[in-house]
Design a protein around this motif. Structure first.
Motif, PDB file in Angstrom:
ATOM      1  N   GLU A 144      -9.632   7.738  16.827  1.00 23.71           N
ATOM      2  CA  GLU A 144      -9.503   9.171  16.553  1.00 23.71           C
ATOM      3  C   GLU A 144      -8.056   9.602  16.357  1.00 23.71           C
ATOM      4  OE1 GLU A 144     -11.675  11.606  15.879  1.00 23.71           O
ATOM      5  OE2 GLU A 144     -13.230  10.063  15.863  1.00 23.71           O
ATOM      6  N   PHE A 145      -7.190   8.662  16.007  1.00 27.49           N
ATOM      7  CA  PHE A 145      -5.799   8.993  15.711  1.00 27.49           C
ATOM      8  C   PHE A 145      -5.468   8.357  14.368  1.00 27.49           C
ATOM      9  CE2 PHE A 145      -6.018   5.099  18.093  1.00 27.49           C
ATOM     10  CZ  PHE A 145      -5.183   4.240  17.410  1.00 27.49           C
ATOM     11  N   HIS A 146      -4.459   8.871  13.720  1.00 31.03           N
ATOM     12  CA  HIS A 146      -4.081   8.297  12.431  1.00 31.03           C
ATOM     13  C   HIS A 146      -2.658   8.700  12.072  1.00 31.03           C
ATOM     14  CE1 HIS A 146      -5.604  12.304  11.254  1.00 31.03           C
ATOM     15  NE2 HIS A 146      -4.673  12.236  10.322  1.00 31.03           N
ATOM     16  N   LEU A 147      -2.114   7.981  11.119  1.00 30.85           N
ATOM     17  CA  LEU A 147      -0.856   8.344  10.491  1.00 30.85           C
ATOM     18  C   LEU A 147      -1.203   9.139   9.241  1.00 30.85           C
ATOM     19  CD1 LEU A 147       0.850   4.831  10.607  1.00 30.85           C
ATOM     20  CD2 LEU A 147       1.212   6.735  12.195  1.00 30.85           C
ATOM     21  N   ALA A 148      -0.272   9.891   8.714  1.00 30.69           N
ATOM     22  CA  ALA A 148      -0.502  10.637   7.478  1.00 30.69           C
ATOM     23  C   ALA A 148       0.755  10.590   6.620  1.00 30.69           C
ATOM     24  CB  ALA A 148      -0.875  12.088   7.774  1.00 30.69           C
ATOM     25  N   LEU A 149       0.551  10.346   5.321  1.00 28.86           N
ATOM     26  CA  LEU A 149       1.648  10.335   4.359  1.00 28.86           C
ATOM     27  C   LEU A 149       1.259  11.165   3.149  1.00 28.86           C
ATOM     28  CD1 LEU A 149       1.646   7.261   5.738  1.00 28.86           C
ATOM     29  CD2 LEU A 149       3.557   7.033   4.184  1.00 28.86           C
ATOM     30  N   THR A 150       2.241  11.848   2.568  1.00 25.24           N
ATOM     31  CA  THR A 150       2.020  12.540   1.307  1.00 25.24           C
ATOM     32  C   THR A 150       2.485  11.639   0.173  1.00 25.24           C
ATOM     33  OG1 THR A 150       4.183  13.626   1.368  1.00 25.24           O
ATOM     34  CG2 THR A 150       2.320  14.836   2.325  1.00 25.24           C
ATOM     35  N   ALA A 204       0.801  -1.222   0.000  1.00 21.77           N
ATOM     36  CA  ALA A 204       0.000   0.000   0.000  1.00 21.77           C
ATOM     37  C   ALA A 204       0.831   1.268   0.000  1.00 21.77           C
ATOM     38  CB  ALA A 204      -0.951   0.012   1.200  1.00 21.77           C
ATOM     39  N   LEU A 205       1.980   1.250   0.708  1.00 22.81           N
ATOM     40  CA  LEU A 205       2.724   2.494   0.928  1.00 22.81           C
ATOM     41  C   LEU A 205       4.206   2.405   0.599  1.00 22.81           C
ATOM     42  CD1 LEU A 205       1.026   3.345   4.325  1.00 22.81           C
ATOM     43  CD2 LEU A 205       0.511   4.373   2.091  1.00 22.81           C
ATOM     44  N   ASP A 206       4.662   1.276   0.066  1.00 24.00           N
ATOM     45  CA  ASP A 206       6.081   1.081  -0.254  1.00 24.00           C
ATOM     46  C   ASP A 206       6.998   1.246   0.955  1.00 24.00           C
ATOM     47  OD1 ASP A 206       5.737   0.445  -2.938  1.00 24.00           O
ATOM     48  OD2 ASP A 206       5.815   2.545  -3.558  1.00 24.00           O
ATOM     49  N   LEU A 207       6.495   0.956   2.145  1.00 21.84           N
ATOM     50  CA  LEU A 207       7.338   1.003   3.337  1.00 21.84           C
ATOM     51  C   LEU A 207       8.106  -0.305   3.436  1.00 21.84           C
ATOM     52  CD1 LEU A 207       4.957   2.612   5.994  1.00 21.84           C
ATOM     53  CD2 LEU A 207       6.581   3.734   4.442  1.00 21.84           C
ATOM     54  N   LEU A 210      -2.329  12.295   1.498  1.00 21.49           N
ATOM     55  CA  LEU A 210      -2.437  13.677   1.050  1.00 21.49           C
ATOM     56  C   LEU A 210      -1.538  13.901  -0.160  1.00 21.49           C
ATOM     57  CD1 LEU A 210      -1.559  14.101   4.523  1.00 21.49           C
ATOM     58  CD2 LEU A 210      -3.072  15.927   3.865  1.00 21.49           C
ATOM     59  N   PRO A 211      -1.948  14.773  -1.062  1.00 18.94           N
ATOM     60  CA  PRO A 211      -1.030  15.122  -2.156  1.00 18.94           C
ATOM     61  C   PRO A 211       0.107  15.971  -1.612  1.00 18.94           C
ATOM     62  CG  PRO A 211      -3.027  16.459  -2.270  1.00 18.94           C
ATOM     63  CD  PRO A 211      -3.221  15.484  -1.132  1.00 18.94           C
TER      64      PRO A 211
END
Length: 122
Positions: free
Chosen positions: A73-79, A25-28, A119-120
């Motif tokens: 009610e918490f999350h990670l965020a990646l651009t 999903a995220l290339d981690l 997010l972009p």
């Protein structure tokens, strides 16, 4: 004093399933691993290859019940540099759990139900 972020941690029930998800999903990718000598737990740190910040996945051998995420009610965020391509990829994976087109963002959820905001790039 100069504080710097180093990592965030989440606990996962199925380590292999989570590793596969985050890679697909995220290339981690795994950048560090610690296995407790008795096998009671494993810590795996995933990196994006661009920053020093990592995501620590904690797996507990004796855990059999899904984690209670409360109201989540918490999350990670990646651009991401290609927002549309990422959206199409996550749509095919079936992991988009919420979209806010007005704000130009969406969320995916991992196998344990954690939300990740996409997010972009600015």
């Amino acid at each position: 004093m100069n504080f710097k972020f180093t990592h965030n941690n989440i606990n996962v029930l199925d380590l292999e399933k989570s590793l596969n998800f985050y890679q697909k999903a995220l290339d981690l990718v795994e950048v560090k691993r610690y296995q407790e000598p008795t096998g009671a737990f494993i810590l795996i740190y995933l990196g994006d290859g661009n920053t020093s910040h990592t995501l620590e996945l904690t797996w507990l051998r004796d855990r059999t019940e899904p984690y209670d995420l409360g109201e989540n009610e918490f999350h990670l965020a990646l651009t991401v540099d290609d927002f549309q391509k990422a959206h199409e990829h996550h749509e095919k994976m079936g992991c988009i759990c919420y979209e806010n087109q007005e704000m130009g963002i969406y969320f995916i959820n991992d196998p344990d139900g954690y939300w990740i905001e996409i997010l972009p790039e600015d």
